[in-house]
Design a protein around this motif. Structure first.
Motif, PDB file in Angstrom:
ATOM      1  N   ALA A 149       0.997  -1.049   0.101  1.00 25.52           N
ATOM      2  CA  ALA A 149      -0.193   0.077   0.043  1.00 25.52           C
ATOM      3  C   ALA A 149       0.896   1.372   0.015  1.00 25.52           C
ATOM      4  CB  ALA A 149      -0.865   0.034   1.218  1.00 25.52           C
ATOM      5  N   LEU A 150       1.909   1.163  -0.796  1.00 27.65           N
ATOM      6  CA  LEU A 150       2.794   2.535  -0.943  1.00 27.65           C
ATOM      7  C   LEU A 150       3.295   2.829   0.524  1.00 27.65           C
ATOM      8  CD1 LEU A 150       0.806   4.404  -3.717  1.00 27.65           C
ATOM      9  CD2 LEU A 150       2.824   3.000  -4.096  1.00 27.65           C
ATOM     10  N   ALA A 168     -13.256  -0.004   7.711  1.00 28.71           N
ATOM     11  CA  ALA A 168     -14.163   0.320   6.713  1.00 28.71           C
ATOM     12  C   ALA A 168     -13.508   0.982   5.680  1.00 28.71           C
ATOM     13  CB  ALA A 168     -15.118   1.564   7.159  1.00 28.71           C
ATOM     14  N   SER A 169     -12.341   1.922   5.760  1.00 27.38           N
ATOM     15  CA  SER A 169     -11.797   2.331   4.563  1.00 27.38           C
ATOM     16  C   SER A 169     -10.870   1.554   3.907  1.00 27.38           C
ATOM     17  CB  SER A 169     -10.922   3.752   5.100  1.00 27.38           C
ATOM     18  OG  SER A 169      -9.584   3.309   5.447  1.00 27.38           O
ATOM     19  N   ARG A 175      -9.604   1.632   0.231  1.00 23.70           N
ATOM     20  CA  ARG A 175      -8.563   2.642   0.056  1.00 23.70           C
ATOM     21  C   ARG A 175      -7.202   2.161  -0.682  1.00 23.70           C
ATOM     22  NH1 ARG A 175      -7.023   5.667   5.527  1.00 23.70           N
ATOM     23  NH2 ARG A 175      -5.075   6.504   4.874  1.00 23.70           N
ATOM     24  N   PHE A 176      -6.953   0.910  -0.388  1.00 22.72           N
ATOM     25  CA  PHE A 176      -5.599   0.461  -0.988  1.00 22.72           C
ATOM     26  C   PHE A 176      -5.860  -0.745  -1.954  1.00 22.72           C
ATOM     27  CE2 PHE A 176      -4.748   1.584   3.486  1.00 22.72           C
ATOM     28  CZ  PHE A 176      -4.050   2.823   3.271  1.00 22.72           C
ATOM     29  N   GLY A 180      -6.431  -4.577   0.576  1.00 27.85           N
ATOM     30  CA  GLY A 180      -7.296  -4.473   1.731  1.00 27.85           C
ATOM     31  C   GLY A 180      -8.112  -5.734   1.723  1.00 27.85           C
ATOM     32  N   ASP A 181      -8.482  -6.860   0.919  1.00 25.23           N
ATOM     33  CA  ASP A 181      -9.397  -7.688   1.094  1.00 25.23           C
ATOM     34  C   ASP A 181      -9.012  -8.449   2.312  1.00 25.23           C
ATOM     35  OD1 ASP A 181      -9.969  -7.201  -1.487  1.00 25.23           O
ATOM     36  OD2 ASP A 181      -8.978  -8.854  -2.488  1.00 25.23           O
ATOM     37  N   LYS A 182      -7.760  -8.598   2.733  1.00 21.68           N
ATOM     38  CA  LYS A 182      -7.674  -9.068   4.118  1.00 21.68           C
ATOM     39  C   LYS A 182      -6.900  -7.876   4.894  1.00 21.68           C
ATOM     40  CE  LYS A 182      -6.740 -13.518   2.100  1.00 21.68           C
ATOM     41  NZ  LYS A 182      -5.436 -14.253   1.921  1.00 21.68           N
ATOM     42  N   ILE A 183      -7.322  -8.088   6.379  1.00 21.70           N
ATOM     43  CA  ILE A 183      -6.314  -7.128   7.306  1.00 21.70           C
ATOM     44  C   ILE A 183      -5.865  -7.813   8.433  1.00 21.70           C
ATOM     45  CG2 ILE A 183      -7.666  -4.914   6.857  1.00 21.70           C
ATOM     46  CD1 ILE A 183      -9.270  -5.454   9.409  1.00 21.70           C
TER      47      ILE A 183
END
Ligand code: AMP
Ligand code: GLY
Length: 425
Positions: A149-150, A168-169, A175-176, A180-183
């Motif tokens: 994500a840079l 949420a973001s 946002r990325f 952001g499919d997983k966190i």
């Protein structure tokens, strides 16, 4: 041997300067490169993530080595693509680059092998992440996008609302993107941070000098996060005792774990560490040289970088001598006005020769363009003013003296690079 360097930042310029010191270095081609690089090497207009284009360039130029510096082409498999076409590559395979490309892969590997890292849980559904956060009572908490994500995919949340917004973001507003499919949601750790860049052939691992980045935009670690506003080396918090602990508990177990998985890591493995009260913990792995860490680490590397890189690729790193020079190095990043937010480009830069002529100073270009013999700004981080000295204070004084020579409209840089490190000594 002719060498292709992939990338366009200060890290790549610093790599090229060091590669050129090697007796076996022939022509250097850099793609896409920048203004400063164009002044001392051949450049080619191929995007760093264009795998097929880069392989074609390497074949056309008949290079003996392709040095892949940035994370995204490595995660996309550029080293594999080069090797498949018979071009020796410095940089990990796609599978090995997962150490940076997937935070979840890295966290699971550490957990399985007992490598100290923050406790974590992972989610692939935002509703479950939100439910977890509603039950969590301990703040701050850290929410991380799984993929690249840079350098912006880590959100430190001070309360429940911030953590819910982060989820949420990343997971819903994307946002990325797919990163952001997983966190990963993890425990917040505290302590001095250290970057340790190591060369490895998958079996042998050799740490270069430790360093300290300064990620925030303004003095006293205020303001937004950036790609890095300056670095110093060695990092005074990283004592010999801590280095030995890291070797036994972190570096070797990581290399062995990757070997066991059948994807040995070959290249530069960057350990982002936090020295907590419970000892050194891994905050992150990067599958490449750091930027702007490279700018201070390479001037203190005693060894032939071309030979070392070939040895990482060939599995013979144990046979190539390498050590750390005495003294210290500092890098002050001069950025465009407004960076890391919006900024103008195309502004003329003056004083580069005067700065570069100062004893012990090397001007590394990050975001510049060369046009008919003149340099113009072309990015957020424009230049790295690098100096070496007998002590950290000396290196900092020299670097800051050189910054006064350089002008471009709106230029800004931190005045306190290395201050914390000098105090810690
Ligand atoms: P990264 O993008 O992984 O380099 O993370 C950016 C920064 O976030 C790191 O340099 C740390 O300062 C901070 N950070 C990441 N994870 C944690 C954590 N678990 N606890 C405290 N700070 C963290
Ligand atoms: N300076 C931090 C990085 O290269 O990721």
């Amino acid at each position: 041997m002719d060498i292709l360097v992939v990338g366009s930042g200060g890290r790549e310029h610093a790599l090229i300067k060091k590669l050129k010191e090697s007796p076996s270095c022939g022509r250097i081609i850099c793609a896409p490169g920048n203004g400063g690089i164009a002044a001392e090497a051949e450049t080619a207009d191929v995007k760093a993530t264009d795998i097929q284009g880069m392989v074609a360039l390497a074949k056309e130029k008949k290079v003996g080595l392709a040095v892949i510096a940035p994370d995204d082409p490595l995660v996309l498999g550029m080293a594999d693509a080069m090797e498949e076409e018979g071009i020796p590559a410095f940089g990990p395979s796609r599978l090995a680059a997962r150490l940076e490309g997937s935070k979840l892969f890295a966290k699971n590997l550490m957990k399985e092998h007992g490598i100290p890292t923050a406790n974590f849980v992972s989610f692939d559904r935002s509703s479950e992440a939100a439910a977890y956060i509603r039950k969590n009572k301990k703040y701050p908490i850290v929410v991380k996008a799984d993929g690249l994500a840079l350098g912006k995919g880590v959100l430190i949340c001070q309360d429940e609302q911030q953590a819910l917004d982060a989820v949420a973001s990343i997971m819903e507003e994307k946002r990325f993107g797919r990163s952001g499919d997983k966190i990963v949601v993890e425990e917040y750790l505290t302590g001095p941070e250290v970057s340790v860049l190591c060369l490895t052939d998958g079996k042998t691992i050799k740490p270069m000098v430790s360093s300290m980045d300064h990620k925030r935009a303004y003095n006293d670690d205020a303001g937004p996060n950036t790609g890095g506003m300056g670095t110093i080396a060695p990092n005074p918090y990283y004592t010999e005792e801590i280095a030995e602990t890291c070797m036994q508990r972190i570096f070797l177990p990581t290399i062995r774990a990757m070997q066991e998985l059948g994807c040995p890591f070959k290249g530069c493995l960057y350990f982002g560490l936090m020295l907590t009260e419970k000892g050194p913990y891994v905050i992150e792995y990067n599958c490449r040289f750091g930027d702007p860490e490279t700018q201070v680490v390479l001037p203190l590397l005693e060894g032939d970088l071309v030979e070392l890189m070939m040895a990482c690729r060939n599995g013979t790193l144990d046979q190539v001598p390498m050590s750390i020079k005495p003294g210290a190095a500092a890098c002050v990043v001069m950025a465009s006005g407004g960076y890391p937010g919006k900024y103008a480009t195309g502004l003329p830069i003056t004083g580069l020769d005067a700065a570069g002529g100062c004893n012990g100073v090397s001007v590394v270009h990050a975001g510049t363009r060369l046009d008919r013999g003149k340099f113009y700004t072309a990015g957020g981080r424009v230049l790295g003013i690098v100096a070496t000295g007998n002590s950290l204070q000396d290196a900092l004084l020299t670097a800051y003296a050189a910054t006064t020579q350089i002008q471009f409209p709106g230029r800004h840089f931190r005045q306190d690079i290395g201050r914390k490190a000098v105090r810690a000594k």
